[in-house]
Design an enzyme around this catalytic site. Structure first.
Site, mmCIF file in Angstrom:
data_model
loop_
_atom_site.group_PDB
_atom_site.id
_atom_site.type_symbol
_atom_site.label_atom_id
_atom_site.label_comp_id
_atom_site.label_asym_id
_atom_site.label_seq_id
_atom_site.Cartn_x
_atom_site.Cartn_y
_atom_site.Cartn_z
ATOM 1 N N GLN A 45 -7.913 -0.273 3.049
ATOM 2 C CA GLN A 45 -8.822 -0.851 4.044
ATOM 3 C C GLN A 45 -10.134 -1.329 3.432
ATOM 4 O O GLN A 45 -10.894 -2.045 4.083
ATOM 5 C CB GLN A 45 -9.134 0.174 5.149
ATOM 6 C CG GLN A 45 -7.968 0.474 6.062
ATOM 7 C CD GLN A 45 -7.586 -0.705 6.959
ATOM 8 O OE1 GLN A 45 -8.397 -1.567 7.282
ATOM 9 N NE2 GLN A 45 -6.326 -0.744 7.355
ATOM 10 N N SER A 60 -3.497 -3.524 -0.788
ATOM 11 C CA SER A 60 -2.366 -4.205 -0.156
ATOM 12 C C SER A 60 -2.762 -5.605 0.313
ATOM 13 O O SER A 60 -3.787 -5.781 0.973
ATOM 14 C CB SER A 60 -1.897 -3.367 1.036
ATOM 15 O OG SER A 60 -0.918 -4.069 1.761
ATOM 16 N N GLY A 94 0.808 -1.212 0.000
ATOM 17 C CA GLY A 94 0.000 0.000 0.000
ATOM 18 C C GLY A 94 0.844 1.265 0.000
ATOM 19 O O GLY A 94 0.557 2.216 -0.732
ATOM 20 N N SER A 95 1.890 1.285 0.804
ATOM 21 C CA SER A 95 2.704 2.504 0.906
ATOM 22 C C SER A 95 3.345 2.843 -0.439
ATOM 23 O O SER A 95 3.329 4.003 -0.865
ATOM 24 C CB SER A 95 3.799 2.325 1.962
ATOM 25 O OG SER A 95 3.223 2.056 3.219
ATOM 26 N N CYS A 120 0.953 2.551 12.876
ATOM 27 C CA CYS A 120 2.078 3.416 12.526
ATOM 28 C C CYS A 120 2.346 4.472 13.585
ATOM 29 O O CYS A 120 3.445 4.994 13.683
ATOM 30 C CB CYS A 120 1.812 4.100 11.202
ATOM 31 S SG CYS A 120 1.222 2.947 9.996
HETATM 32 C C1 LIG Z 1 -1.952 -0.547 5.871
HETATM 33 C C2 LIG Z 1 -2.300 0.664 5.142
HETATM 34 C C3 LIG Z 1 -1.410 1.245 4.233
HETATM 35 C C4 LIG Z 1 -0.016 0.716 4.025
HETATM 36 O O1 LIG Z 1 -0.003 -0.506 3.349
HETATM 37 P P1 LIG Z 1 1.342 -1.381 3.415
HETATM 38 O O2 LIG Z 1 1.061 -2.518 2.481
HETATM 39 O O3 LIG Z 1 1.467 -1.823 4.832
HETATM 40 O O4 LIG Z 1 2.451 -0.522 2.961
HETATM 41 C C5 LIG Z 1 -1.817 2.369 3.539
HETATM 42 N N1 LIG Z 1 -3.025 2.888 3.722
HETATM 43 C C6 LIG Z 1 -3.927 2.368 4.580
HETATM 44 C C7 LIG Z 1 -5.272 2.981 4.720
HETATM 45 C C8 LIG Z 1 -3.590 1.240 5.326
HETATM 46 O O5 LIG Z 1 -4.469 0.736 6.177
#
Ligand SMILES: *Cc1c(COP(=O)(O)O)cnc(C)c1O
Length: 397
Positions: free
Chosen positions: A181, A201, A72-73, A326
């Site tokens: 999410q 993600s 996700g990041s 985080c």
């Molecule tokens: C977990 C999360 C991320 C980050 O995703 P990763 O795969 O852990 O880098 C980004 N945005 C939201 C809303 C998340 O819940």
């Protein structure tokens, strides 16, 4: 120690059996590099093709609109940085976002501000939702990107994505949504919602960590964050994580197939928590009741520290969270809870419980037994609670 009660599923999820078994064959016999011309490599490529089709189908996209990333990041960074820099080239340096985004979005925007970009943070109101009128007012002819999350990771609120998408499309402004999410949990359709870019993600829907995807609508241009080989149509260099990608696709396919059933089960567990823990005096549910992820419970208890509550719950084998994974470990209260108008001292006393279909009612009953006991204990030793009791401080909730 007794079995863990894992209720931190917005932080990460356990991998499903199916996703695990799908991954194993790549760690064993199918270790080919998808760029190799021999049959082992070509089979890896076929698995990538299949995974791309599966992920695309889950969000009503086309396979060639899916780029695999490390999660996700990375997807958030790629969409935002690339679109912003393309905007800058046209003299457009204004970005609109919300005040409750994930740090992968907020900190990326901080970097852009250092480059001279101007960022408008739309407020969310008590229920954690933005107002469409605020968005309309904020768009100017200098706006190069609207980035608003689909659903919030702390309080579970689901934004009016369809309306946001329509406004952006009509205004000709690219719309990116961090849907990490939402995907695999609630129906997500990139076409109906006029979404230009979307991130997802694997580890948030019972797939593996370190793998995700960025959807980019046909006709929208993105530039690579990582340069090198020609993988992912030159948009994301590096030998593909075939094991992770295929396993993620399997997890997502299952999540979408079982979505209704899973959501129903989660809502039952979540509502049991809301009903029972609301009985604690001076407690408050955070976020909107109706526009809410099926798995999300988030409540504040006045006069306590969320961190202490978590540590004591952990002693009973209960893995919960006080907000976002985080920000845990930092002493600042959650920016999301402050944005919905909670005062600092109340925002500190939050508990987030995010369930999954793997949880049971018996586990919820245990949680509902221990949380009130711990809150009572923490209040007994809290100087703030003491002052509230004596009337020296006023109750806020
Ligand atoms: C977990 C999360 C991320 C980050 O995703 P990763 O795969 O852990 O880098 C980004 N945005 C939201 C809303 C998340 O819940």
């Amino acid at each position: 120690m007794s079995k863990l009660i894992y209720v931190d599923n917005a932080g990460t999820t356990a991998m499903s059996k199916h996703a695990k078994s799908a991954m194993l064959k790549f760690l064993d016999k199918e270790y080919g590099n998808a760029s190799s011309l021999h049959s082992l490599g070509q089979r890896a490529k076929e698995y990538l093709t299949k995974a791309r089709e599966m992920v695309a189908k889950a969000i009503n996209a086309l396979p060639d609109e899916i780029y695999f990333t490390s999660g996700g990041s990375e997807s958030d960074n790629m969409a935002i940085l690339s679109t912003a820099h393309r905007g800058k080239a046209k003299g457009k340096m204004h970005i609109i976002t919300s005040s409750i985004e994930h740090h992968a979005v907020l900190h990326t925007l901080d970097r852009l501000k250092e480059e001279g970009f101007e960022v408008t943070y739309l407020p969310v109101y008590k229920d954690g939702l933005i107002k469409i009128a605020d968005l309309k007012k904020a768009i100017t002819d200098k706006t190069c990107l609207v980035t608003i999350m689909y659903a919030n990771n702390e309080i579970g609120t689901i934004q009016p994505i369809e309306k946001i998408g329509k406004i952006c499309r009509d205004a000709g402004v690219p719309f990116f949504t961090d849907a990490v999410q939402a995907v695999g949990h609630i129906p997500v359709d990139v076409k109906v919602n006029n979404i230009d870019m979307l991130s997802l993600s694997g580890h948030k829907f019972h797939g593996p960590k370190g793998v995700g995807a960025l959807y980019v609508r046909r006709g929208v241009m993105v530039d690579p964050l990582i340069s090198g080989g020609t993988q992912e149509k030159n948009r994301r260099a590096g030998t593909e994580n075939v094991a992770g990608i295929y396993s993620m696709a399997v997890a997502l396919e299952d999540a979408v197939k079982n979505m209704e059933k899973n959501a129903k089960a989660e809502i039952k567990l979540r509502d049991y928590l809301i009903e029972n823990l609301s009985k604690i005096p001076h407690s408050k549910l955070n976020g909107n009741k109706e526009h809410r992820l099926p798995n999300n419970f988030n409540m504040c208890f006045e006069g306590i520290e969320g961190e202490s509550l978590l540590l004591l719950l952990d002693d009973y084998g209960i893995c919960a969270s006080s907000g976002s994974a985080c920000t845990s470990g930092s002493l600042d209260p959650s920016h999301v809870l402050l944005a919905i108008g909670l005062p600092h001292e109340v925002a500190h006393g939050s508990l987030r419980i995010t369930v999954s279909p793997y949880n049971t009612m018996a586990e919820m009953q245990k949680i509902c037994k221990y949380v009130p006991q711990i809150v009572e204990y923490l209040r007994k030793i809290s100087p703030i609670w003491d002052r509230l009791q004596k009337g020296e401080l006023k109750h806020v909730i």
